[in-house]
Scaffold this motif. Sequence first.
Motif, PDB file in Angstrom:
ATOM      1  N   VAL A 109       0.838  -1.195   0.000  1.00 13.90           N
ATOM      2  CA  VAL A 109       0.000   0.000   0.000  1.00 13.90           C
ATOM      3  C   VAL A 109       0.872   1.244   0.000  1.00 13.90           C
ATOM      4  N   ARG A 132       2.389   1.896  -3.327  1.00 12.15           N
ATOM      5  CA  ARG A 132       1.394   2.389  -4.260  1.00 12.15           C
ATOM      6  C   ARG A 132       1.130   3.869  -4.002  1.00 12.15           C
ATOM      7  N   MET A 133       1.045   4.237  -2.723  1.00  9.96           N
ATOM      8  CA  MET A 133       0.787   5.635  -2.391  1.00  9.96           C
ATOM      9  C   MET A 133       1.942   6.518  -2.814  1.00  9.96           C
ATOM     10  N   ALA A 146       1.799   7.054  -6.440  1.00 12.53           N
ATOM     11  CA  ALA A 146       0.735   7.989  -6.804  1.00 12.53           C
ATOM     12  C   ALA A 146       1.175   9.415  -6.508  1.00 12.53           C
ATOM     13  N   LEU A 173      -0.918  17.138   2.852  1.00 18.25           N
ATOM     14  CA  LEU A 173      -0.918  15.869   3.576  1.00 18.25           C
ATOM     15  C   LEU A 173      -0.612  16.045   5.056  1.00 18.25           C
ATOM     16  N   VAL A 199       3.260  10.057   7.234  1.00 16.23           N
ATOM     17  CA  VAL A 199       1.811  10.178   7.070  1.00 16.23           C
ATOM     18  C   VAL A 199       1.306   9.047   6.184  1.00 16.23           C
ATOM     19  N   LEU A 209      -1.273   5.965   7.065  1.00 18.20           N
ATOM     20  CA  LEU A 209      -2.442   5.656   6.242  1.00 18.20           C
ATOM     21  C   LEU A 209      -2.336   4.232   5.710  1.00 18.20           C
ATOM     22  N   GLU A 259      -7.658  10.477   1.187  1.00 18.89           N
ATOM     23  CA  GLU A 259      -8.012  10.477   2.592  1.00 18.89           C
ATOM     24  C   GLU A 259      -7.459  11.666   3.379  1.00 18.89           C
ATOM     25  N   LYS A 260      -6.223  12.033   3.075  1.00 16.84           N
ATOM     26  CA  LYS A 260      -5.579  13.013   3.931  1.00 16.84           C
ATOM     27  C   LYS A 260      -5.625  14.426   3.349  1.00 16.84           C
ATOM     28  N   SER A 261      -5.409  14.555   2.077  1.00 12.25           N
ATOM     29  CA  SER A 261      -5.309  15.912   1.553  1.00 12.25           C
ATOM     30  C   SER A 261      -6.687  16.477   1.199  1.00 12.25           C
ATOM     31  N   PRO A 284      -5.664   8.671  -7.641  1.00  7.55           N
ATOM     32  CA  PRO A 284      -5.185   7.553  -8.462  1.00  7.55           C
ATOM     33  C   PRO A 284      -5.790   6.214  -8.019  1.00  7.55           C
ATOM     34  N   GLU A 285      -6.173   6.143  -6.761  1.00  6.97           N
ATOM     35  CA  GLU A 285      -6.693   4.874  -6.262  1.00  6.97           C
ATOM     36  C   GLU A 285      -8.191   4.743  -6.455  1.00  6.97           C
TER      37      GLU A 285
END
Lengths: 629, 372
Positions: free
Chosen positions: A473, A476-477, A480, A537, A570, A574, B282-284, B303-304
């Motif tokens: 995860v 992937r984040m 992105a 963020l 962060v 998540l 979720e966060k931004s 993107p998700e």
Amino acid sequence: MLRRLPATLVNQIAAGEVVERPASALKELVENALDAGATRIDATLAEAGRSLIAVLDDGRGMTPEEMELAVERHATSKLPDDDLLDIAFLGFRGEALPSIASVARLSLTSRPRDQAADSAWRLTVEGGEKRDLVPAAHPPGTRVEVRDLFFATPARLKFLKSNRAEQAAAIDALQRLGMAHPEVAFTLSDGQRRMVDLPALPPDLLADPASARLSRLTRVLGRDFADNALAVDAEREGVRLVGHIGLPTFTRSTAQAQYLFVNGRPVRDRLLTGAVRGAYQDVLAGHRHPVLALYVEIDPREVDVNVHPAKAEVRFRDPALVRGLIVGALRHTLAQAGVRTATTVSQQALGAVRPEGSAPLARAGQGGRQGWHGGWGTWSPAPPSAEAIAAGMASQAPAANGLADQGRLAGWELPPQGRDPANQSDPAPPPEPPGADHPLGVARGQVHDTYIVAETPDGLVIVDQHAAHERLVLERMSAALAESGVPRQALLIPEVVELDPAAAERLAARAEELADLGLVLEAFGPGTLIVRETPALLGETDVQGLIRDLADELAETDHTTALKQRLGDVCATLACHGSVRAGRRLSLTEMNALLRQMEATPRSGQCNHGRPTWVRLDKTDIERLFGRR
Amino acid sequence: MKLTIERTALLKSLGHVQSVVERRNTLAILSNVLLTAGPEGLSLNATDMDLEIVETAPAEVVGEGATTAPAHTLYDIVRKLPDGAQVELSFEPEDGQLTLRSGRSRFALAALPAGEFPAMSSGAYGHTFSLAAGELRSLIDRTRFAISTEETRYYLNGIFLHAADNGGVAVLRAVATDGHRLARVEMPLPEGAAGMPSVIVPRKAVAELRKLIDEADDDITVSLSESRIRFAFGSATLTSKLIDGTFPDYERVIPTDNDKLLEADCKLLHQAVDRVSAISSEKSRAIKVSLEKGSLTLSASSPEAGSAVEEIEAGYEGPPLEIGFNSRYLLDILQQVDGDAARFAIADNASPTVVQDVADQTAVYVLMPMRV
């Protein structure tokens, strides 16, 4: 009264810079031997070098005239073209021997390589006073003996550390040179014991520089290193980087075991520390340091080695290029190694897995619920389980054959007699044979709803599902984030941060790089920065603290990982919330999907905290457990 | 000390004071509530050294006296007593325990001497004025969402309360900001408030005050000194230290010449933002607002999760414009607008946007865009 200092005093002052402890004297002498083309160098220390440092080489040797000149200041054979920009030897300043001679009793014995046995001579210098040349007996090569180091400068003598510490420094110095020159044999002894023994490598090994290096590194860093090292080989704009780096799961608690060599010269450079930290940033557990040795090969004119008397530091003409090369190459290498974890981890695990005697077996027979006790505690193979595994390992067996329902190894959790036929007919996908193209193998089941057990053609893989998924995860984040850019929240009231002018300037110079990470700042008078936008963020964040951390880090390592780190933290939080928990039951399809994703994802071998996400038990290891080997 | 009190009355008063008491204290006495039996009834006092609430509840006092008992335990006990029960509290200094009797239950609680209880020095209050509960509630409700939680900028951790002049009208203003958005609400300056010091009321005091207001229907008397603020209700008094800092010059960041005006139905917009933001990460929580003549398009993508677009009608006459916001901030502000329509005054996608209720100009919200 203004006067010119006597030559001896001048040499003693120079000695203060070049020769600060026995280890530095040893380093200078060994470097001379290397420059003389030696293939074998034997060093001896007595009292950690206080009373004797002797270096014997089989190099080209010196004639009596050369010996006379060698102990004179600024006499060297190593600058044939008088060009300080083009330095091909380790030494060039012509300082080492006279400096050492001025603070110790020095004796040189040498015989030029191709001359008769009667052409060996000895020259003695005491506290800078040259004695007469006398004939001596000596094999081809040179022997340098330094006795009573610092006897002429008692103040320096007082500042020496304990014998143990000085000896450790000498060993380290020699090992560094040894790592840089795998083609030369090195030994270091204290008269009784060999403290360093780096034998010459066989010619066939030397033909391949990478394996020669690894062989030498392994000799110095320990056998584990070879099993956990990744080869690095990268080139950019004429700068070549080779070497070996340790896996993120093979770490030390200090940055001691990080070696950098520039054109065969061991150097300590904070550039390396920063670059390594940057490259390993999100794969390493906090406060752990990777083990690595990197060799930079660069045009001598692109690097200035004449910035430090002992040449422990160098200055690159283009440090950004070298830093970029190191970070890039390391990251690339680590990403390639996504699905390798340290063998030490599985070795430790295997050490804990001991075949049990009859008692646990009996218990297993009664309870039928034996299996893993407390993680790596003990693994008591209960007979039914063994059968179930055997059934599973006969990989073509269909699912109904006692293998698994709902991703469980039947018989591991259920008592054999309690197996429900209905469960067996559960539509589990038929297990495919483990293929060579799937390094993590085919999932065979899940234990404790936490670990996935997979079979590979040559062993068994155990995956920590939470750690592994968390990593996926996060990757992937990060991908992105890299693709779409970091969203920035503009500040209604721009934050004014006061710093010292140098720090403010350093940060302002990196404004563009920071803006890419979501932090927009600009200089606002000397020593003052104004922050206009922050990464969304981070939410409402302590801007002052962030800027100060970044400034400190820039001053120390020339890097801005603090910001990436915070964004990473962060993301990691998540990721942790967004990933499959331990204790969640997975179906075989889900397990296989996870394994395939891990194989496809770079850096999936360790979780965000640097722990391994999976370990492998080789078939041979399993066989050994059962005494079959 | 000995008294009898209705469970309901005790519970209500305890409920008010106990929330001041921190869950964990290094000073044992701070976990306790001070109970004083006097001619007025039972007075309860709790403090965290920065904030103090004193409340008096009607009680039948048999013997006057004072002691302290653990606030959370006491509250827990009283809460679990049956409705309509009578509670008897008694304390004898000799045994050092507070005894609580109700029906067949009997509790003995460790008491600490009342003398150890830290009293907030009363001091002199230079300014006193009163305002209606509804007015104070409106000041707080419409600003508190913007209070900063970042401890390093302590001077933003509260509501800035001060007297100001708005086009010749004297007003009492409440302002809060977290550096990303700002809320400014005003009301006519109450009598007696002229010349009052400008103060920052801490977040915790605001939260406790808000609870007390809910049950108050009379006027509330506000007393101010340089370092303290006191709110006096009928039976309860809340006293709080003020944040010792300088609130930034907020007027400078409220733009007055934003020329691109947008009017949108507040409810529709709120719902649309809420829906579209389901997609933003979720966060931004970034959301993009695209303006064109007569309409407004909200969009978000991640993107998700994918992407979302919603178009709503809006009054807009300016040139096409795209601007990003944190959707949570946008929702917070839209929530405060009571009227049907909200008016946005925008300059460009990098400068602060001003939001107001079309029907009510007493509140101004400023929102900083997000760069996406």
